[in-house]
Motif scaffolding. Structure first.
Motif, mmCIF file in Angstrom:
data_model
loop_
_atom_site.group_PDB
_atom_site.id
_atom_site.type_symbol
_atom_site.label_atom_id
_atom_site.label_comp_id
_atom_site.label_asym_id
_atom_site.label_seq_id
_atom_site.Cartn_x
_atom_site.Cartn_y
_atom_site.Cartn_z
ATOM 1 N N LYS A 94 -3.007 -41.374 -17.003
ATOM 2 C CA LYS A 94 -3.620 -40.233 -17.715
ATOM 3 C C LYS A 94 -5.108 -40.506 -17.939
ATOM 4 N N ASP A 95 -5.448 -41.754 -18.226
ATOM 5 C CA ASP A 95 -6.855 -42.106 -18.469
ATOM 6 C C ASP A 95 -7.701 -41.897 -17.217
ATOM 7 N N ASP A 96 -7.169 -42.332 -16.075
ATOM 8 C CA ASP A 96 -7.912 -42.148 -14.827
ATOM 9 C C ASP A 96 -8.038 -40.661 -14.499
ATOM 10 N N GLN A 97 -6.979 -39.928 -14.732
ATOM 11 C CA GLN A 97 -7.044 -38.478 -14.482
ATOM 12 C C GLN A 97 -8.128 -37.842 -15.353
ATOM 13 N N ALA A 98 -8.173 -38.258 -16.621
ATOM 14 C CA ALA A 98 -9.163 -37.682 -17.549
ATOM 15 C C ALA A 98 -10.582 -38.048 -17.107
ATOM 16 N N MET A 99 -10.754 -39.282 -16.634
ATOM 17 C CA MET A 99 -12.090 -39.727 -16.192
ATOM 18 C C MET A 99 -12.544 -38.880 -14.987
ATOM 19 N N ILE A 100 -11.625 -38.656 -14.064
ATOM 20 C CA ILE A 100 -11.966 -37.887 -12.855
ATOM 21 C C ILE A 100 -12.263 -36.427 -13.222
ATOM 22 N N THR A 101 -11.467 -35.878 -14.123
ATOM 23 C CA THR A 101 -11.668 -34.484 -14.538
ATOM 24 C C THR A 101 -13.042 -34.320 -15.184
ATOM 25 N N LYS A 102 -13.385 -35.258 -16.058
ATOM 26 C CA LYS A 102 -14.664 -35.168 -16.771
ATOM 27 C C LYS A 102 -15.839 -35.301 -15.792
ATOM 28 N N ALA A 103 -15.748 -36.285 -14.910
ATOM 29 C CA ALA A 103 -16.852 -36.497 -13.950
ATOM 30 C C ALA A 103 -16.997 -35.298 -13.013
ATOM 31 N N SER A 104 -15.890 -34.631 -12.720
ATOM 32 C CA SER A 104 -15.959 -33.459 -11.832
ATOM 33 C C SER A 104 -16.753 -32.339 -12.479
ATOM 34 N N LYS A 105 -16.489 -32.141 -13.761
ATOM 35 C CA LYS A 105 -17.223 -31.075 -14.468
ATOM 36 C C LYS A 105 -18.729 -31.370 -14.460
ATOM 37 N N GLU A 106 -19.065 -32.648 -14.597
ATOM 38 C CA GLU A 106 -20.485 -33.030 -14.553
ATOM 39 C C GLU A 106 -21.043 -32.821 -13.138
ATOM 40 N N ALA A 107 -20.205 -33.145 -12.148
ATOM 41 C CA ALA A 107 -20.645 -33.000 -10.745
ATOM 42 C C ALA A 107 -20.973 -31.539 -10.427
ATOM 43 N N GLN A 108 -20.225 -30.626 -11.039
ATOM 44 C CA GLN A 108 -20.450 -29.189 -10.789
ATOM 45 C C GLN A 108 -21.893 -28.806 -11.149
ATOM 46 N N GLN A 109 -22.379 -29.346 -12.255
ATOM 47 C CA GLN A 109 -23.751 -29.024 -12.681
ATOM 48 C C GLN A 109 -24.777 -29.840 -11.900
ATOM 49 N N GLU A 110 -24.452 -31.098 -11.642
ATOM 50 C CA GLU A 110 -25.411 -31.964 -10.945
ATOM 51 C C GLU A 110 -25.646 -31.495 -9.505
ATOM 52 N N GLN A 111 -24.561 -31.085 -8.843
ATOM 53 C CA GLN A 111 -24.689 -30.630 -7.450
ATOM 54 C C GLN A 111 -25.605 -29.421 -7.356
ATOM 55 N N ARG A 112 -25.562 -28.596 -8.400
ATOM 56 C CA ARG A 112 -26.345 -27.344 -8.405
ATOM 57 C C ARG A 112 -27.838 -27.632 -8.255
ATOM 58 N N LYS A 113 -28.299 -28.641 -8.971
ATOM 59 C CA LYS A 113 -29.731 -28.987 -8.886
ATOM 60 C C LYS A 113 -30.049 -29.467 -7.476
ATOM 61 N N LEU A 114 -29.176 -30.333 -6.966
ATOM 62 C CA LEU A 114 -29.387 -30.859 -5.612
ATOM 63 C C LEU A 114 -29.377 -29.720 -4.602
ATOM 64 N N TRP A 115 -28.517 -28.724 -4.868
ATOM 65 C CA TRP A 115 -28.382 -27.602 -3.938
ATOM 66 C C TRP A 115 -29.692 -26.828 -3.776
ATOM 67 N N TYR A 116 -30.301 -26.487 -4.911
ATOM 68 C CA TYR A 116 -31.511 -25.666 -4.819
ATOM 69 C C TYR A 116 -32.660 -26.433 -4.157
ATOM 70 N N GLU A 117 -32.714 -27.746 -4.382
ATOM 71 C CA GLU A 117 -33.741 -28.563 -3.715
ATOM 72 C C GLU A 117 -33.508 -28.555 -2.201
ATOM 73 N N MET A 118 -32.248 -28.727 -1.851
ATOM 74 C CA MET A 118 -31.892 -28.795 -0.424
ATOM 75 C C MET A 118 -32.177 -27.468 0.287
ATOM 76 N N GLU A 119 -31.877 -26.381 -0.386
ATOM 77 C CA GLU A 119 -32.112 -25.065 0.212
ATOM 78 C C GLU A 119 -33.592 -24.927 0.602
ATOM 79 N N GLN A 120 -34.466 -25.307 -0.337
ATOM 80 C CA GLN A 120 -35.900 -25.209 -0.074
ATOM 81 C C GLN A 120 -36.326 -26.120 1.075
ATOM 82 N N LYS A 121 -35.769 -27.330 1.076
ATOM 83 C CA LYS A 121 -36.108 -28.299 2.122
ATOM 84 C C LYS A 121 -35.683 -27.774 3.491
ATOM 85 N N SER A 122 -34.487 -27.202 3.538
ATOM 86 C CA SER A 122 -33.968 -26.692 4.813
ATOM 87 C C SER A 122 -34.797 -25.517 5.313
ATOM 88 N N ILE A 123 -35.150 -24.614 4.396
ATOM 89 C CA ILE A 123 -35.945 -23.449 4.804
ATOM 90 C C ILE A 123 -37.283 -23.922 5.385
#
Ligand code: GTR
Length: 331
Positions: free
Chosen positions: A257-286
């Motif tokens: 249960k502890d490992d599941q909770a750790m993965i769930t929490k980190a995933s929620k953080e990844a959702q926001q972190e990826q977003r920043k990386l996404w917009y940078e990448m979009e500009q770089k690609s264009i």
């Protein structure tokens, strides 16, 4: 490691991940195999790599992520199958191929479903996003846990023949679409010839002229090398599909249960972190595309495209009218 060697190690992986019961769990190392069609450095890949570092830090190296980028384990169809049997643990896939499995998810695959990025983000960050992940996790046969969403930009048509400015320009063009009838019907409704095909077969199909083009966001078009063979990129903006991060249910059930909770929490953080990386990448690609002489045009009359896909909405949206209304009501 190639795909055959990888599959050869599957039995060993299962032995490690299913080892953890009782006292043995405290010492047992858990190596979570993760995969993505995109290369290292691509926002979705980078977000999962960073997530793995968090696991290592939080568990003193007991839990880690081994990333297989660039379709090393096959296309998304193969990735889904391997996650289902527990041959890999984390797969970053598009909602595209999941629609036929979990019908509600297909609502995100409808053309022009989201007004813009802000609308899409508000939906995936809010209760509807959570419900959809739960629908996937609770699905009796999908065999996947929905961890989080990621940004996937806007999908636009590109081809080797000419710029697409109006619906009429799509006529006669063979355009690769993801393997889900809603996409083939969308392209056909727009007047082109939709051809269902895996992302893993696309570069070759473009190179050999099996298809005239495809549709995707700028980073996929650029890093996938598609721009080398299809030089006209037209901002049709017909699809805005969030990405999914999924976990093998078979492995999930062996975790504490502890490992599941750790993965769930980190995933929620990844959702926001990826977003920043996404917009940078979009500009770089264009910028890179422009430097490479790619002709990018905006479609002036989007309404023409929206009107043309009405039959797709009638066919795939009718049974989800309430959910669609809730998405449209998100302001
Ligand atoms: C990309 C997406 C992939 C895959 C690909 C495709 O934008 O990140 O997950 O779905 O498109 O067209 O198959």
């Amino acid at each position: 490691m190639n795909r055959r060697e990888f599959l050869g190690t599957t039995a060993a992986t299962l032995a490690i991940t299913s080892f953890g019961t009782g006292g043995a769990r405290a010492q047992a190392k858990v190596v979570l195999k993760a995969t993505d069609v995109h290369p290292l450095g691509y926002p979705t890949v980078e977000a999962v790599v960073r997530m793995g570092k968090k696991f290592e830090a939080a568990t003193n190296g007991r839990v880690s992520v081994q990333m297989f980028p660039s379709m090393q384990l096959g296309g998304e169809k193969e990735m889904i199958e391997q996650a289902q049997v527990g041959a890999l643990q984390i797969a970053r896939i598009s909602v595209g191929p999941m629609g036929p499995l979990v019908p509600e998810l297909n609502v995100f695959n409808l053309p022009f479903m989201f007004r813009d990025n802000a609308h899409m983000e508000k939906v995936i960050d809010g209760p509807i996003g959570d419900e959809m992940l739960k629908k996937l996790s609770d699905h009796p046969t999908a065999g996947l846990i929905g961890l989080c969403w990621m940004n996937g930009g806007t999908r636009n048509v590109y081809n080797s023949k000419h710029a697409v400015k109006t619906v009429a320009d799509l006529k006669g063009l063979k355009i690769r679409m993801m393997g889900n009838p809603v996409f083939v019907d969308t392209m056909n409704a727009l007047g082109g010839n939709g051809v269902a095909m895996g992302f893993d077969q696309l570069v070759n199909a473009l190179q050999t002229g099996v298809v005239d083009g495809a549709e995707n966001n700028e980073p996929s078009y650029e890093t996938g090398q598609h721009y080398r063979y299809a030089k006209f990129y037209s901002r049709t903006g017909h699809l805005m599909i969030p990405e999914l991060l999924v976990f093998s249910k078979r492995t999930w059930d062996t975790l504490s249960k502890d490992d599941q909770a750790m993965i769930t929490k980190a995933s929620k953080e990844a959702q926001q972190e990826q977003r920043k990386l996404w917009y940078e990448m979009e500009q770089k690609s264009i910028a890179k595309l422009k430097e490479s002489g790619i002709e990018i045009n905006d479609v002036a009359d989007k309404k023409q495209f929206q009107d043309a896909v009405k039959p797709v909405w009638d066919k795939y949206g009718a049974q989800h009218a309430a959910l669609i209304q809730r998405i449209q009501d998100v302001k």
